[in-house]
Structure formats: C-alpha cells, structure tokens
Scaffold this motif. Sequence first.
Motif, PDB file in Angstrom:
ATOM      1  N   ARG A   1       0.830  -1.197   0.000  1.00 41.12           N
ATOM      2  CA  ARG A   1       0.000   0.000   0.000  1.00 41.12           C
ATOM      3  C   ARG A   1       0.861   1.243   0.000  1.00 41.12           C
ATOM      4  O   ARG A   1       0.384   2.317  -0.289  1.00 41.12           O
ATOM      5  CB  ARG A   1      -0.916  -0.021   1.205  1.00 41.12           C
ATOM      6  CG  ARG A   1      -1.904  -1.178   1.125  1.00 41.12           C
ATOM      7  CD  ARG A   1      -3.061  -0.900   1.963  1.00 41.12           C
ATOM      8  NE  ARG A   1      -3.606   0.374   1.542  1.00 41.12           N
ATOM      9  CZ  ARG A   1      -4.873   0.650   1.377  1.00 41.12           C
ATOM     10  NH1 ARG A   1      -5.744  -0.266   1.609  1.00 41.12           N
ATOM     11  NH2 ARG A   1      -5.290   1.822   0.991  1.00 41.12           N
ATOM     12  N   SER A   2       2.124   1.112   0.342  1.00 33.66           N
ATOM     13  CA  SER A   2       3.006   2.275   0.393  1.00 33.66           C
ATOM     14  C   SER A   2       4.404   1.917  -0.079  1.00 33.66           C
ATOM     15  O   SER A   2       5.276   1.597   0.718  1.00 33.66           O
ATOM     16  CB  SER A   2       3.073   2.840   1.809  1.00 33.66           C
ATOM     17  OG  SER A   2       1.848   3.391   2.190  1.00 33.66           O
ATOM     18  N   ILE A   3       4.585   1.957  -1.388  1.00 31.79           N
ATOM     19  CA  ILE A   3       5.932   1.883  -1.935  1.00 31.79           C
ATOM     20  C   ILE A   3       6.335   3.339  -2.101  1.00 31.79           C
ATOM     21  O   ILE A   3       5.799   4.040  -2.955  1.00 31.79           O
ATOM     22  CB  ILE A   3       5.962   1.135  -3.283  1.00 31.79           C
ATOM     23  CG1 ILE A   3       5.396  -0.276  -3.131  1.00 31.79           C
ATOM     24  CG2 ILE A   3       7.379   1.107  -3.837  1.00 31.79           C
ATOM     25  CD1 ILE A   3       5.165  -0.995  -4.452  1.00 31.79           C
ATOM     26  N   CYS A   4       7.223   3.816  -1.240  1.00 28.85           N
ATOM     27  CA  CYS A   4       7.524   5.255  -1.169  1.00 28.85           C
ATOM     28  C   CYS A   4       8.970   5.558  -1.523  1.00 28.85           C
ATOM     29  O   CYS A   4       9.854   4.719  -1.351  1.00 28.85           O
ATOM     30  CB  CYS A   4       7.257   5.779   0.244  1.00 28.85           C
ATOM     31  SG  CYS A   4       5.549   5.614   0.777  1.00 28.85           S
ATOM     32  N   ASP A   5       9.185   6.809  -1.965  1.00 30.74           N
ATOM     33  CA  ASP A   5      10.550   7.279  -2.163  1.00 30.74           C
ATOM     34  C   ASP A   5      11.176   7.480  -0.777  1.00 30.74           C
ATOM     35  O   ASP A   5      10.511   7.331   0.249  1.00 30.74           O
ATOM     36  CB  ASP A   5      10.572   8.549  -3.005  1.00 30.74           C
ATOM     37  CG  ASP A   5      10.059   9.770  -2.266  1.00 30.74           C
ATOM     38  OD1 ASP A   5       9.159   9.620  -1.420  1.00 30.74           O
ATOM     39  OD2 ASP A   5      10.554  10.868  -2.536  1.00 30.74           O
ATOM     40  N   GLN A   6      12.448   7.834  -0.748  1.00 31.27           N
ATOM     41  CA  GLN A   6      13.171   7.942   0.520  1.00 31.27           C
ATOM     42  C   GLN A   6      12.607   9.007   1.452  1.00 31.27           C
ATOM     43  O   GLN A   6      12.690   8.891   2.665  1.00 31.27           O
ATOM     44  CB  GLN A   6      14.653   8.198   0.252  1.00 31.27           C
ATOM     45  CG  GLN A   6      15.294   7.009  -0.437  1.00 31.27           C
ATOM     46  CD  GLN A   6      16.693   7.313  -0.941  1.00 31.27           C
ATOM     47  OE1 GLN A   6      17.048   8.457  -1.171  1.00 31.27           O
ATOM     48  NE2 GLN A   6      17.483   6.268  -1.115  1.00 31.27           N
TER      49      GLN A   6
ATOM     50  N   GLU B   1       9.394   9.849   1.491  1.00 23.75           N
ATOM     51  CA  GLU B   1       7.972   9.526   1.620  1.00 23.75           C
ATOM     52  C   GLU B   1       7.065  10.627   1.063  1.00 23.75           C
ATOM     53  O   GLU B   1       5.933  10.786   1.474  1.00 23.75           O
ATOM     54  CB  GLU B   1       7.612   9.183   3.068  1.00 23.75           C
ATOM     55  CG  GLU B   1       8.305   7.926   3.546  1.00 23.75           C
ATOM     56  CD  GLU B   1       7.813   7.439   4.905  1.00 23.75           C
ATOM     57  OE1 GLU B   1       6.853   8.010   5.459  1.00 23.75           O
ATOM     58  OE2 GLU B   1       8.399   6.474   5.397  1.00 23.75           O
ATOM     59  N   THR B   2       7.590  11.390   0.096  1.00 28.54           N
ATOM     60  CA  THR B   2       6.787  12.400  -0.594  1.00 28.54           C
ATOM     61  C   THR B   2       5.913  11.730  -1.638  1.00 28.54           C
ATOM     62  O   THR B   2       4.727  12.005  -1.745  1.00 28.54           O
ATOM     63  CB  THR B   2       7.700  13.444  -1.272  1.00 28.54           C
ATOM     64  OG1 THR B   2       8.540  14.019  -0.273  1.00 28.54           O
ATOM     65  CG2 THR B   2       6.891  14.521  -1.955  1.00 28.54           C
TER      66      THR B   2
ATOM     67  N   CYS C   1       4.362   8.246  -2.993  1.00 27.65           N
ATOM     68  CA  CYS C   1       4.060   6.854  -2.638  1.00 27.65           C
ATOM     69  C   CYS C   1       3.088   6.283  -3.652  1.00 27.65           C
ATOM     70  O   CYS C   1       2.206   6.989  -4.135  1.00 27.65           O
ATOM     71  CB  CYS C   1       3.432   6.771  -1.246  1.00 27.65           C
ATOM     72  SG  CYS C   1       4.527   7.283   0.091  1.00 27.65           S
TER      73      CYS C   1
ATOM     74  N   ASP D   1       0.498   2.833  -4.436  1.00 27.73           N
ATOM     75  CA  ASP D   1      -0.134   1.577  -4.044  1.00 27.73           C
ATOM     76  C   ASP D   1      -0.016   0.686  -5.267  1.00 27.73           C
ATOM     77  O   ASP D   1      -0.583   1.013  -6.313  1.00 27.73           O
ATOM     78  CB  ASP D   1      -1.625   1.768  -3.726  1.00 27.73           C
ATOM     79  CG  ASP D   1      -1.861   2.588  -2.475  1.00 27.73           C
ATOM     80  OD1 ASP D   1      -0.938   2.688  -1.651  1.00 27.73           O
ATOM     81  OD2 ASP D   1      -2.963   3.124  -2.325  1.00 27.73           O
TER      82      ASP D   1
ATOM     83  N   LYS E   1      -0.538   7.410  -4.415  1.00 28.53           N
ATOM     84  CA  LYS E   1      -1.314   7.356  -3.182  1.00 28.53           C
ATOM     85  C   LYS E   1      -1.911   8.704  -2.813  1.00 28.53           C
ATOM     86  O   LYS E   1      -3.001   8.789  -2.275  1.00 28.53           O
ATOM     87  CB  LYS E   1      -0.420   6.844  -2.052  1.00 28.53           C
ATOM     88  CG  LYS E   1      -1.162   6.510  -0.802  1.00 28.53           C
ATOM     89  CD  LYS E   1      -0.281   5.751   0.142  1.00 28.53           C
ATOM     90  CE  LYS E   1      -1.073   5.385   1.373  1.00 28.53           C
ATOM     91  NZ  LYS E   1      -0.343   4.506   2.244  1.00 28.53           N
TER      92      LYS E   1
ATOM     93  N   TYR F   1      11.908  10.643  -6.110  1.00 21.85           N
ATOM     94  CA  TYR F   1      10.943  11.541  -6.762  1.00 21.85           C
ATOM     95  C   TYR F   1      11.621  12.884  -6.940  1.00 21.85           C
ATOM     96  O   TYR F   1      12.241  13.418  -6.028  1.00 21.85           O
ATOM     97  CB  TYR F   1       9.695  11.670  -5.897  1.00 21.85           C
ATOM     98  CG  TYR F   1       8.855  12.898  -6.182  1.00 21.85           C
ATOM     99  CD1 TYR F   1       8.147  13.006  -7.378  1.00 21.85           C
ATOM    100  CD2 TYR F   1       8.777  13.934  -5.267  1.00 21.85           C
ATOM    101  CE1 TYR F   1       7.383  14.131  -7.639  1.00 21.85           C
ATOM    102  CE2 TYR F   1       8.009  15.052  -5.518  1.00 21.85           C
ATOM    103  CZ  TYR F   1       7.319  15.153  -6.711  1.00 21.85           C
ATOM    104  OH  TYR F   1       6.565  16.269  -6.965  1.00 21.85           O
TER     105      TYR F   1
END
Length: 139
Positions: free
Chosen positions: A41-46, A48-49, A51, A53, A72, A131
């Motif tokens: 549900r949260s594949i995020c950049d370093q 977390e800006t 994300c 799903d 997301k 990102y």
Amino acid sequence: MTHYSLPKRGLSQSLSLLLVIGLFVISDVSHAVSREIARGRSICDQTETACIDGVITWLKNRKMITIEGRLKRAIEPGKLNFTFSGHLTTGEQVFHTKEIAIRGKRGEILDERFKPPFSNQTIWALHKFTYTPTVPDAQ
C-alpha cells in the motif's frame, strides 16, 4: 465365485490427489517465471513524498519489469526514478534506471513495462526509488 470391485471412493481420491499435485506444479512454474520485487500500500521514495499503491514485478520468462499501481496522494508534477540492481553470473553488480513522468494527481495510474539490459543474466531488485518535482519555467 467372488467378485471384487474397486470402491467408488478410490477413484475420486485419486482424482483429488492428481488435482492437488497439479496445483503444486502450476504454482512452482508460475513462481519460476515471475517474482514480486515490491508490493504494498506504500511503496515510497526515501522522503515519503511520493508513494504508490501497487506492485513491481520481474517477469523472468519475458525478461521484463512491470510497475503497476496508483499514486497514493497528490504531489507536484515530476519524475519517479526507479533504480534496479542485479548481479551477473560473473559477480559484477549492474544497475538500470527507469524514469516515469507523472502529473502528480492522486490516484494517477502507473502502468510501465520495460526490458532492462542483461535481463537474461540477472534477477532484478529495487535498489532505490526517488521523486524529483518538475522545476517551473521562469517567466
């Protein structure tokens, strides 16, 4: 004279056993041809800006990586950079970067498929996800 007959139950048990064995074989084959690199549900950049799903998959039989999912939350338009790493049979580590331009809308669909180099010699893993917002033009 005595007649022996096979119980009817024996045939259905044999068919059930064959079905179970067939399912194990199919699951083993499908595992050999694809492998999830990342899912959630949260594949995020370093930071977390940005994300998503979704799922990132290595399709071994097609020698292809797929990135499927949705943003997301809303962010500024920009680029998502996925850096993948793998090791050749010689032990050398190789990298491949995939850049995806985004509008930044919440729920924006990502559906990318690509063949990285050295695909027949390595299995890929996600090394880094970043990102970069688009810089507005100065007027």
